[in-house]
Design a protein around this motif. Structure first.
Motif, PDB file in Angstrom:
ATOM      1  N   ARG A 278       0.829  -1.199   0.000  1.00 10.68           N
ATOM      2  CA  ARG A 278       0.000   0.000   0.000  1.00 10.68           C
ATOM      3  C   ARG A 278       0.870   1.257   0.000  1.00 10.68           C
ATOM      4  O   ARG A 278       0.658   2.183  -0.801  1.00 10.68           O
ATOM      5  CB  ARG A 278      -0.926   0.009   1.220  1.00 10.68           C
ATOM      6  CG  ARG A 278      -1.837   1.232   1.273  1.00 10.68           C
ATOM      7  CD  ARG A 278      -2.737   1.224   2.494  1.00 10.68           C
ATOM      8  NE  ARG A 278      -2.034   0.969   3.742  1.00 10.68           N
ATOM      9  CZ  ARG A 278      -1.281   1.862   4.387  1.00 10.68           C
ATOM     10  NH1 ARG A 278      -1.098   3.067   3.889  1.00 10.68           N
ATOM     11  NH2 ARG A 278      -0.693   1.546   5.529  1.00 10.68           N
ATOM     12  N   LEU A 279       1.860   1.288   0.897  1.00 10.82           N
ATOM     13  CA  LEU A 279       2.757   2.442   0.953  1.00 10.82           C
ATOM     14  C   LEU A 279       3.495   2.628  -0.370  1.00 10.82           C
ATOM     15  O   LEU A 279       3.683   3.761  -0.826  1.00 10.82           O
ATOM     16  CB  LEU A 279       3.780   2.268   2.078  1.00 10.82           C
ATOM     17  CG  LEU A 279       3.305   2.601   3.481  1.00 10.82           C
ATOM     18  CD1 LEU A 279       4.299   2.071   4.513  1.00 10.82           C
ATOM     19  CD2 LEU A 279       3.125   4.094   3.640  1.00 10.82           C
TER      20      LEU A 279
ATOM     21  N   LYS B 284       2.502   1.874  -3.338  1.00 13.00           N
ATOM     22  CA  LYS B 284       1.590   2.429  -4.344  1.00 13.00           C
ATOM     23  C   LYS B 284       1.274   3.896  -4.071  1.00 13.00           C
ATOM     24  O   LYS B 284       1.092   4.679  -4.999  1.00 13.00           O
ATOM     25  CB  LYS B 284       0.289   1.633  -4.391  1.00 13.00           C
ATOM     26  CG  LYS B 284       0.416   0.319  -5.096  1.00 13.00           C
ATOM     27  CD  LYS B 284      -0.938  -0.265  -5.409  1.00 13.00           C
ATOM     28  CE  LYS B 284      -1.418  -1.119  -4.264  1.00 13.00           C
ATOM     29  NZ  LYS B 284      -2.658  -1.834  -4.563  1.00 13.00           N
ATOM     30  N   GLU B 285       1.221   4.273  -2.804  1.00 13.43           N
ATOM     31  CA  GLU B 285       0.757   5.612  -2.423  1.00 13.43           C
ATOM     32  C   GLU B 285       1.859   6.651  -2.274  1.00 13.43           C
ATOM     33  O   GLU B 285       1.576   7.843  -2.359  1.00 13.43           O
ATOM     34  CB  GLU B 285      -0.008   5.533  -1.096  1.00 13.43           C
ATOM     35  CG  GLU B 285      -1.280   4.735  -1.170  1.00 13.43           C
ATOM     36  CD  GLU B 285      -1.941   4.543   0.186  1.00 13.43           C
ATOM     37  OE1 GLU B 285      -1.355   4.974   1.217  1.00 13.43           O
ATOM     38  OE2 GLU B 285      -3.028   3.948   0.227  1.00 13.43           O
ATOM     39  N   SER B 286       3.084   6.232  -2.021  1.00 11.52           N
ATOM     40  CA  SER B 286       4.117   7.194  -1.629  1.00 11.52           C
ATOM     41  C   SER B 286       5.368   7.099  -2.504  1.00 11.52           C
ATOM     42  O   SER B 286       6.092   6.101  -2.471  1.00 11.52           O
ATOM     43  CB  SER B 286       4.507   6.954  -0.164  1.00 11.52           C
ATOM     44  OG  SER B 286       5.625   7.730   0.196  1.00 11.52           O
TER      45      SER B 286
ATOM     46  N   SER C  19       2.226   4.006   9.467  1.00 12.67           N
ATOM     47  CA  SER C  19       1.116   3.629   8.586  1.00 12.67           C
ATOM     48  C   SER C  19       0.016   2.883   9.329  1.00 12.67           C
ATOM     49  O   SER C  19      -1.035   2.604   8.769  1.00 12.67           O
ATOM     50  CB  SER C  19       1.619   2.772   7.426  1.00 12.67           C
ATOM     51  OG  SER C  19       1.872   1.438   7.859  1.00 12.67           O
TER      52      SER C  19
END
Length: 83
Positions: free
Chosen positions: A24-25, A27-29, A82
């Motif tokens: 997730r991180l 993909k997002e950051s 997170s």
């Protein structure tokens, strides 16, 4: 289909219990992507210097071991934030 870059695979191996958070991180950051890439490059350099018999190998090994630990700590910080 989402393609995971090779830079994140080593992070997933280091923290297998946090795979969902890592993906997730990643993909997002953009910043987390950069840390993962730095981690991969550092691991490669550390592997090289661990195999090297060159005169400067011990000093380089120490430098990269320190950098590697700093990157592990930075990744842990991202993961802890997170939650």
């Amino acid at each position: 289909m989402t393609v995971i870059k090779s830079s994140v695979f080593q992070v997933l191996e280091k923290f297998p219990d946090r795979a969902g958070d890592i993906k997730r991180l990643y993909k997002e950051s953009q910043e987390f992507q950069t840390v993962c890439e730095d981690y991969r490059l550092c691991a490669e350099a550390l592997h090289h210097w661990n195999q090297s018999h060159e005169k400067e190998a011990p000093a380089r090994r120490n430098e990269y071991e320190q950098l590697f630990q700093e990157l592990v700590d930075e990744i842990r910080l991202y993961l802890n934030e997170s939650v």
